[in-house]
Design a protein around this motif. Sequence first.
Motif, PDB file in Angstrom:
ATOM      1  N   ARG A 158       1.308  -1.297  -0.149  1.00  0.00           N
ATOM      2  CA  ARG A 158       0.291   0.446  -0.120  1.00  0.00           C
ATOM      3  C   ARG A 158       1.371   0.845  -0.080  1.00  0.00           C
ATOM      4  O   ARG A 158       0.315   2.405  -1.036  1.00  0.00           O
ATOM      5  N   LEU A 159       1.903   1.617   1.098  1.00  0.00           N
ATOM      6  CA  LEU A 159       2.706   2.859   0.937  1.00  0.00           C
ATOM      7  C   LEU A 159       3.224   2.923  -0.502  1.00  0.00           C
ATOM      8  O   LEU A 159       3.656   3.493  -1.084  1.00  0.00           O
ATOM      9  N   ALA A 160       3.794   1.824  -1.070  1.00  0.00           N
ATOM     10  CA  ALA A 160       4.859   1.413  -2.682  1.00  0.00           C
ATOM     11  C   ALA A 160       4.045   2.157  -2.951  1.00  0.00           C
ATOM     12  O   ALA A 160       4.117   2.949  -4.120  1.00  0.00           O
ATOM     13  N   VAL A 161       2.738   2.173  -3.263  1.00  0.00           N
ATOM     14  CA  VAL A 161       1.602   2.133  -4.785  1.00  0.00           C
ATOM     15  C   VAL A 161       1.923   3.632  -3.871  1.00  0.00           C
ATOM     16  O   VAL A 161       1.289   4.503  -5.626  1.00  0.00           O
ATOM     17  N   ASP A 162       1.613   3.874  -3.200  1.00  0.00           N
ATOM     18  CA  ASP A 162       0.893   5.182  -2.558  1.00  0.00           C
ATOM     19  C   ASP A 162       2.046   6.169  -3.148  1.00  0.00           C
ATOM     20  O   ASP A 162       2.163   7.691  -3.890  1.00  0.00           O
ATOM     21  N   GLU A 163       3.462   6.622  -2.721  1.00  0.00           N
ATOM     22  CA  GLU A 163       4.983   7.029  -3.201  1.00  0.00           C
ATOM     23  C   GLU A 163       4.762   6.936  -4.669  1.00  0.00           C
ATOM     24  O   GLU A 163       5.163   8.336  -4.925  1.00  0.00           O
ATOM     25  N   LEU A 164       4.601   5.565  -5.032  1.00  0.00           N
ATOM     26  CA  LEU A 164       5.136   5.672  -6.664  1.00  0.00           C
ATOM     27  C   LEU A 164       4.074   6.159  -7.878  1.00  0.00           C
ATOM     28  O   LEU A 164       3.498   7.271  -8.652  1.00  0.00           O
ATOM     29  N   ALA A 165       2.479   6.045  -7.388  1.00  0.00           N
ATOM     30  CA  ALA A 165       1.491   7.059  -7.711  1.00  0.00           C
ATOM     31  C   ALA A 165       1.694   8.826  -7.381  1.00  0.00           C
ATOM     32  O   ALA A 165       1.029   9.442  -8.322  1.00  0.00           O
ATOM     33  N   ALA A 166       1.894   9.161  -6.400  1.00  0.00           N
ATOM     34  CA  ALA A 166       1.521  10.418  -6.192  1.00  0.00           C
ATOM     35  C   ALA A 166       2.767  11.200  -6.561  1.00  0.00           C
ATOM     36  O   ALA A 166       2.662  11.462  -7.546  1.00  0.00           O
ATOM     37  N   ALA A 167       3.885  10.123  -7.132  1.00  0.00           N
ATOM     38  CA  ALA A 167       4.948  11.054  -7.852  1.00  0.00           C
ATOM     39  C   ALA A 167       4.468  10.830  -9.193  1.00  0.00           C
ATOM     40  O   ALA A 167       4.857  12.094  -9.656  1.00  0.00           O
ATOM     41  N   ALA A 168       3.630   9.724  -9.658  1.00  0.00           N
ATOM     42  CA  ALA A 168       3.462   9.861 -11.281  1.00  0.00           C
ATOM     43  C   ALA A 168       2.172  11.122 -11.279  1.00  0.00           C
ATOM     44  O   ALA A 168       2.146  11.509 -12.444  1.00  0.00           O
ATOM     45  N   ILE A 169       1.732  11.537 -10.191  1.00  0.00           N
ATOM     46  CA  ILE A 169       0.258  12.825 -10.992  1.00  0.00           C
ATOM     47  C   ILE A 169       1.335  14.179 -10.609  1.00  0.00           C
ATOM     48  O   ILE A 169       0.050  15.018 -10.231  1.00  0.00           O
ATOM     49  N   GLU A 170       2.137  13.758  -9.871  1.00  0.00           N
ATOM     50  CA  GLU A 170       2.762  15.272  -8.637  1.00  0.00           C
ATOM     51  C   GLU A 170       2.482  15.929 -10.013  1.00  0.00           C
ATOM     52  O   GLU A 170       3.997  16.275 -11.062  1.00  0.00           O
ATOM     53  N   GLY A 171       2.020  17.911  -9.410  1.00  0.00           N
ATOM     54  CA  GLY A 171       1.848  18.587 -10.609  1.00  0.00           C
ATOM     55  C   GLY A 171       0.907  18.503 -11.558  1.00  0.00           C
ATOM     56  O   GLY A 171       0.731  19.323 -12.118  1.00  0.00           O
TER      57      GLY A 171
END
Length: 127
Positions: free
Chosen positions: A45-58
């Motif tokens: 869950r944490l790893a998916v959240d980190e990568l998905a958040a980076a993908a949508i950043e900005g």
Amino acid sequence: MEHEGRPSVQLAIPAHPRMLRFARLTAATLAVDLSFTLDEIEDLRLAVDELAAAAIEGLDEAATLELCFAIRGADLVVDGEVVSAGPAPALHPVAQELISILSDSYEFAGRDGKRVFRLVKHRSTET
């Protein structure tokens, strides 16, 4: 899409941080079905959240994060993509270290105007 008789799960969500809960929930649900341990589920869950958040950043909500969750043996593979998002932001070194610890492998990049990632989490032999 099917792999080993199991269909993959496709999810498309607006590129907004509050929507990432659907990505986390989907990952956790599939991990439970694969008999991941509680620690493995939380790591995923944490790893998916980190990568998905980076993908949508900005990005604004007009962009869409497309996710594909596939079961491959004892692995859960999560592929993410944001089309026409421009170059991928650099992952913060702490995020890189965290994702490396939480997952078995990952990649995060910008390709052909898309932001893409792949995350692999392997189920331990404990069940």
